[in-house]
Design an enzyme around this catalytic site. Sequence first.
Site, PDB file in Angstrom:
ATOM      1  N   LYS A 200     -77.010  -3.663  23.292  1.00  0.00           N
ATOM      2  CA  LYS A 200     -76.299  -2.726  24.166  1.00  0.00           C
ATOM      3  C   LYS A 200     -77.124  -1.457  24.336  1.00  0.00           C
ATOM      4  O   LYS A 200     -77.214  -0.624  23.438  1.00  0.00           O
ATOM      5  CB  LYS A 200     -74.927  -2.347  23.588  1.00  0.00           C
ATOM      6  CG  LYS A 200     -74.110  -1.624  24.661  1.00  0.00           C
ATOM      7  CD  LYS A 200     -73.026  -0.718  24.120  1.00  0.00           C
ATOM      8  CE  LYS A 200     -73.445   0.707  23.948  1.00  0.00           C
ATOM      9  NZ  LYS A 200     -73.879   1.417  25.158  1.00  0.00           N
ATOM     10  N   GLY A 253     -78.409   6.262  16.777  1.00  0.00           N
ATOM     11  CA  GLY A 253     -77.646   7.218  17.575  1.00  0.00           C
ATOM     12  C   GLY A 253     -77.118   8.339  16.704  1.00  0.00           C
ATOM     13  O   GLY A 253     -77.723   8.668  15.675  1.00  0.00           O
ATOM     14  N   SER A 254     -75.981   8.880  17.092  1.00  0.00           N
ATOM     15  CA  SER A 254     -75.452  10.053  16.400  1.00  0.00           C
ATOM     16  C   SER A 254     -74.877   9.677  15.036  1.00  0.00           C
ATOM     17  O   SER A 254     -74.381   8.555  14.833  1.00  0.00           O
ATOM     18  CB  SER A 254     -74.359  10.701  17.245  1.00  0.00           C
ATOM     19  OG  SER A 254     -73.289   9.802  17.431  1.00  0.00           O
ATOM     20  N   THR A 255     -74.911  10.619  14.126  1.00  0.00           N
ATOM     21  CA  THR A 255     -74.318  10.417  12.807  1.00  0.00           C
ATOM     22  C   THR A 255     -72.817  10.189  12.936  1.00  0.00           C
ATOM     23  O   THR A 255     -72.228   9.374  12.218  1.00  0.00           O
ATOM     24  CB  THR A 255     -74.641  11.627  11.907  1.00  0.00           C
ATOM     25  OG1 THR A 255     -76.060  11.650  11.714  1.00  0.00           O
ATOM     26  CG2 THR A 255     -73.977  11.535  10.550  1.00  0.00           C
ATOM     27  N   GLU A 256     -72.222  10.874  13.903  1.00  0.00           N
ATOM     28  CA  GLU A 256     -70.779  10.731  14.137  1.00  0.00           C
ATOM     29  C   GLU A 256     -70.414   9.268  14.455  1.00  0.00           C
ATOM     30  O   GLU A 256     -69.513   8.685  13.840  1.00  0.00           O
ATOM     31  CB  GLU A 256     -70.451  11.650  15.320  1.00  0.00           C
ATOM     32  CG  GLU A 256     -69.026  11.737  15.715  1.00  0.00           C
ATOM     33  CD  GLU A 256     -68.896  12.403  17.093  1.00  0.00           C
ATOM     34  OE1 GLU A 256     -69.891  12.958  17.624  1.00  0.00           O
ATOM     35  OE2 GLU A 256     -67.786  12.333  17.642  1.00  0.00           O
ATOM     36  N   GLY A 258     -72.336   6.686  13.906  1.00  0.00           N
ATOM     37  CA  GLY A 258     -72.747   5.902  12.743  1.00  0.00           C
ATOM     38  C   GLY A 258     -71.597   5.756  11.749  1.00  0.00           C
ATOM     39  O   GLY A 258     -71.343   4.673  11.217  1.00  0.00           O
ATOM     40  N   GLU A 275     -79.845   4.278  11.960  1.00  0.00           N
ATOM     41  CA  GLU A 275     -80.877   5.321  12.090  1.00  0.00           C
ATOM     42  C   GLU A 275     -80.219   6.457  12.848  1.00  0.00           C
ATOM     43  O   GLU A 275     -79.942   6.329  14.038  1.00  0.00           O
ATOM     44  CB  GLU A 275     -82.098   4.727  12.811  1.00  0.00           C
ATOM     45  CG  GLU A 275     -83.361   5.483  12.550  1.00  0.00           C
ATOM     46  CD  GLU A 275     -83.691   6.430  13.657  1.00  0.00           C
ATOM     47  OE1 GLU A 275     -83.330   7.628  13.534  1.00  0.00           O
ATOM     48  OE2 GLU A 275     -84.279   5.988  14.647  1.00  0.00           O
ATOM     49  N   CYS A 309     -84.905  12.156  17.128  1.00  0.00           N
ATOM     50  CA  CYS A 309     -84.150  12.302  15.886  1.00  0.00           C
ATOM     51  C   CYS A 309     -85.008  12.982  14.832  1.00  0.00           C
ATOM     52  O   CYS A 309     -84.493  13.654  13.952  1.00  0.00           O
ATOM     53  CB  CYS A 309     -83.658  10.944  15.407  1.00  0.00           C
ATOM     54  SG  CYS A 309     -84.883   9.669  15.563  1.00  0.00           S
ATOM     55  N   GLU A 406     -77.751  19.337  14.377  1.00  0.00           N
ATOM     56  CA  GLU A 406     -78.764  18.736  15.249  1.00  0.00           C
ATOM     57  C   GLU A 406     -78.507  19.187  16.689  1.00  0.00           C
ATOM     58  O   GLU A 406     -77.422  18.964  17.224  1.00  0.00           O
ATOM     59  CB  GLU A 406     -78.671  17.211  15.146  1.00  0.00           C
ATOM     60  CG  GLU A 406     -79.679  16.510  16.036  1.00  0.00           C
ATOM     61  CD  GLU A 406     -79.701  15.002  15.827  1.00  0.00           C
ATOM     62  OE1 GLU A 406     -78.651  14.354  15.999  1.00  0.00           O
ATOM     63  OE2 GLU A 406     -80.777  14.467  15.503  1.00  0.00           O
TER      64      GLU A 406
HETATM   65  P1  NAI Z   1     -74.027   8.248  20.602  1.00  0.00           P
HETATM   66  O1  NAI Z   1     -74.209   8.009  19.154  1.00  0.00           O
HETATM   67  O2  NAI Z   1     -72.627   8.370  21.132  1.00  0.00           O
HETATM   68  O3  NAI Z   1     -74.739   7.066  21.445  1.00  0.00           O
HETATM   69  C1  NAI Z   1     -75.694   6.166  20.941  1.00  0.00           C
HETATM   70  C2  NAI Z   1     -75.278   4.738  21.299  1.00  0.00           C
HETATM   71  O4  NAI Z   1     -74.052   4.436  20.652  1.00  0.00           O
HETATM   72  C3  NAI Z   1     -75.024   4.511  22.786  1.00  0.00           C
HETATM   73  O5  NAI Z   1     -75.484   3.234  23.155  1.00  0.00           O
HETATM   74  C4  NAI Z   1     -73.510   4.580  22.878  1.00  0.00           C
HETATM   75  O6  NAI Z   1     -72.979   3.896  23.977  1.00  0.00           O
HETATM   76  C5  NAI Z   1     -73.106   3.926  21.582  1.00  0.00           C
HETATM   77  N1  NAI Z   1     -71.757   4.254  21.114  1.00  0.00           N
HETATM   78  C6  NAI Z   1     -71.055   5.395  21.309  1.00  0.00           C
HETATM   79  N2  NAI Z   1     -69.844   5.308  20.730  1.00  0.00           N
HETATM   80  C7  NAI Z   1     -69.759   4.092  20.155  1.00  0.00           C
HETATM   81  C8  NAI Z   1     -68.752   3.406  19.401  1.00  0.00           C
HETATM   82  N3  NAI Z   1     -67.588   3.983  19.137  1.00  0.00           N
HETATM   83  N4  NAI Z   1     -69.022   2.171  18.948  1.00  0.00           N
HETATM   84  C9  NAI Z   1     -70.211   1.582  19.191  1.00  0.00           C
HETATM   85  N5  NAI Z   1     -71.195   2.170  19.915  1.00  0.00           N
HETATM   86  C10 NAI Z   1     -70.976   3.407  20.384  1.00  0.00           C
HETATM   87  O7  NAI Z   1     -74.854   9.530  20.976  1.00  0.00           O
HETATM   88  P2  NAI Z   1     -74.722  10.431  22.304  1.00  0.00           P
HETATM   89  O8  NAI Z   1     -73.271  10.701  22.566  1.00  0.00           O
HETATM   90  O9  NAI Z   1     -75.510   9.824  23.374  1.00  0.00           O
HETATM   91  O10 NAI Z   1     -75.442  11.764  21.841  1.00  0.00           O
HETATM   92  C11 NAI Z   1     -74.751  12.699  21.026  1.00  0.00           C
HETATM   93  C12 NAI Z   1     -75.687  13.292  19.995  1.00  0.00           C
HETATM   94  O11 NAI Z   1     -76.104  12.273  19.109  1.00  0.00           O
HETATM   95  C13 NAI Z   1     -76.970  13.891  20.529  1.00  0.00           C
HETATM   96  O12 NAI Z   1     -76.800  15.203  20.954  1.00  0.00           O
HETATM   97  C14 NAI Z   1     -77.839  13.802  19.327  1.00  0.00           C
HETATM   98  O13 NAI Z   1     -77.591  14.894  18.467  1.00  0.00           O
HETATM   99  C15 NAI Z   1     -77.404  12.540  18.642  1.00  0.00           C
HETATM  100  N6  NAI Z   1     -78.284  11.402  18.962  1.00  0.00           N
HETATM  101  C16 NAI Z   1     -79.182  10.991  18.020  1.00  0.00           C
HETATM  102  C17 NAI Z   1     -80.065   9.969  18.319  1.00  0.00           C
HETATM  103  C18 NAI Z   1     -81.060   9.492  17.329  1.00  0.00           C
HETATM  104  O14 NAI Z   1     -82.090   8.967  17.724  1.00  0.00           O
HETATM  105  N7  NAI Z   1     -80.822   9.599  16.043  1.00  0.00           N
HETATM  106  C19 NAI Z   1     -80.096   9.337  19.626  1.00  0.00           C
HETATM  107  C20 NAI Z   1     -79.069   9.797  20.536  1.00  0.00           C
HETATM  108  C21 NAI Z   1     -78.227  10.808  20.188  1.00  0.00           C
END
Ligand code: NAI
Length: 503
Positions: A200, A253-256, A258, A275, A309, A406
Site C-alpha cells: 500500500k 511512517g509516523s510513530t503515531e 506505528g 521504521e 526520518c 519531529e
Molecule cells: P502516516 O504514518 O499517517 O502515513 C504513512 C503510511 O501509513 C501511509 O501509507 C498511510 O496511508 C498509512 N496509514 C495511515 N494511517 C494508517 C492506519 N490507521 N493503518 C494503516 N496504515 C495507515 O504519516 P503521514 O500522516 O503521512 O505524516 C505524518 C507525520 O508522520 C509526518 O509529519 C512525519 O513526522 C511522520 N512521517 C514519518 C515518516 C518516516 O519515514 N519515518 C514518513 C512519513 C511521515
Amino acid sequence: MDGAKGLETLSKEVLQFINGKRKLLIDGKWVESQSGETFEVYNPATGQVIAHVPAGNKEDVDMAVKAARKAFTEGSPWRKLTPSERGRIVSRIGDLILKYADELAQLESLDNGKPVSVARAADIPLAADLFHYMSGFATKLDGSTIQPSVPYTPGAEYHAYTRREPIGVVGQIIPWNFPLLMAAWKLGPALTSGCTVVLKPAEETPLTALRLGEICQEAGLPDGVLNIITGFGETTGAPLVAHPLVDKIAFTGSTEVGKLIVKAAAHDLKKLSLELGGKSPVIILDDANLDIAIPGAANGIFFNQGQCCAAGSRLYIQEKVYDQVVEGIAKYAKNLKVGPGLDPTTQLGPLVSQIQLERVTGFIESGKSQGASAASGGSRWGNEGYFVEPTLMVNTEDHMKVVQEEIFGPVVVATKFKDLDDDLIRRANDSVFGLASGIWSQDISKVHRLAARLQAGTVWVNCYNIFDASLPFGGFKQSGWGREMGSLVLNNYLESKTVCISL
Ligand code: NAI
Ligand code: MG
C-alpha cells in the site's frame, strides 16, 4: 505546465502514465477498485491535480490478500522457483528500474515535489541498487547444522539443522517521502526471501509504486506475488493490518500510526517491523573541519526538504565555533535555490502536501511563540504550491516543541554546548526517538566515545544521510522495531525452523 518557466519537459511515457487510467494490481491483473471510487493526486509545486488513482477499500484488500495467499501456497509458480531463479527476477527488477530511470525520476519529482536532479541521482539508482544487492541473498539463505548434547537422554545421538523459510504473506505500508525507494526497501528483501506481498503506497504519492508494479511484471514476477492497492490509511492500510490471512506487516511512517498498528496486530500477533520517526542530534565539535561540517550539517536537514526520518534536525554546536557554524548554515540556507522539482536547477522543492505545509509552518510559529527566532527562513515560500523556506532556528530551549517533536520539514534547531561531557550526551539522547545521529570532529577518540553513547540506530561521522543497500538502518527507542537493508533486513521476512533428528 511542462516546458514552462524552465521546467523539464515531461516525457511521452510520463504523460501517458499520468493521463491513463490507473488501476489496482491484483493477482497479476490491473483492475478497478470494487467501489469504482478514485482519488486525486496533486503536483506539490502547484497544488494542481495531475492524476487519479483507485481508492482501494476492504474488499480490494481482501482480494489482494487472497491472491497473495494463493501465490504463496506450496506448488505455486513462485514457490516452485529455485533460489537462483527467484534471485534473477529480483535482479531484473533492478535492471529495469535503471532502464526506465529517466521516466521514474520525472514521475517521482512530479508526484512528490522533490528536485528531479535528486530523484535521478539518488532515489532511482538507490532503488535499483537495493534490488541488485538483495537478489544475491536469494541463493544464500542458509541455516546451520547443530550437534545437540541433550543431557537427559544419555547415549542418544541427534543431528539437527535450521532452515530459513519465508514468513508468508506480507502487508507493506509505505510513506511518501521516498516513494519508489521505500517500495524498494520493502519489496527487495520480501521477494528475495520468497514472501508474497500486498503493497500500500502512501495516498500522497502512489504513482511510482504503480509503475513499479508494471516493472515487476515485465521482470517475470509470477501473478499474485506482488499486489498493489492504492488508498488511504484508514480505509486501505487498516484493513490490511487487520486481515487474518496476512502473516506480517512491514510499516514505515509516523510513530503515531506505528502504535496503532501494534495495537491492531495484537489480536492475532502478526509479526511487525516498524521504521518510524526521528529527531536526530548532530554534534559539531570545535575541532571539526568546518568547511565540510557546515555544508554537511545543512544538507543533513535540508536534503529532501527535510522530509527524512533520519533528518539531522537538532544541532549541538560547541561554544567556540557556534557563531561561525550558525552563520555558515544560515548562509547556506539563504543560497539554496528553492523552486519546482521539475526545474533542473532546483535544490529545494515543495513539501509533499498542503497538510505538511500547515504542519511545518505551525511548528515554526510554535517555536517563535515560545521565544525562538529564525536565523534564516521562518516562513512559507511563495504563494503557490507547498514550499517552506529553509529555516534555522536559534535561541531554542530543550523543552520546546521544535526541539522535541519531529517536524519533517526544512527546519533545524541549533543550540550551544561547552564541553563534551555527560550533560551533552544527556541532551543529545533527550528524545523519545533514536533513529540516527551525526558527529563532526577530527578527534578520533572523541568520535568513538560519542558514537558508543548515542542512542541511535545509525551514527554518521563526518558525513550525513549516507544510505546504502548494505548498511542496516532502523531505530532505537520509539523509532521502530527491526532493521531495513543490509543482511539484517532478511530477519524481517524469514522464520527459522529447527529440525532435530534422533539418529
Ligand atoms: P502516516 O504514518 O499517517 O502515513 C504513512 C503510511 O501509513 C501511509 O501509507 C498511510 O496511508 C498509512 N496509514 C495511515 N494511517 C494508517 C492506519 N490507521 N493503518 C494503516 N496504515 C495507515 O504519516 P503521514 O500522516 O503521512 O505524516 C505524518 C507525520 O508522520 C509526518 O509529519 C512525519 O513526522 C511522520 N512521517 C514519518 C515518516 C518516516 O519515514 N519515518 C514518513 C512519513 C511521515
Ligand atoms: Mg497520517
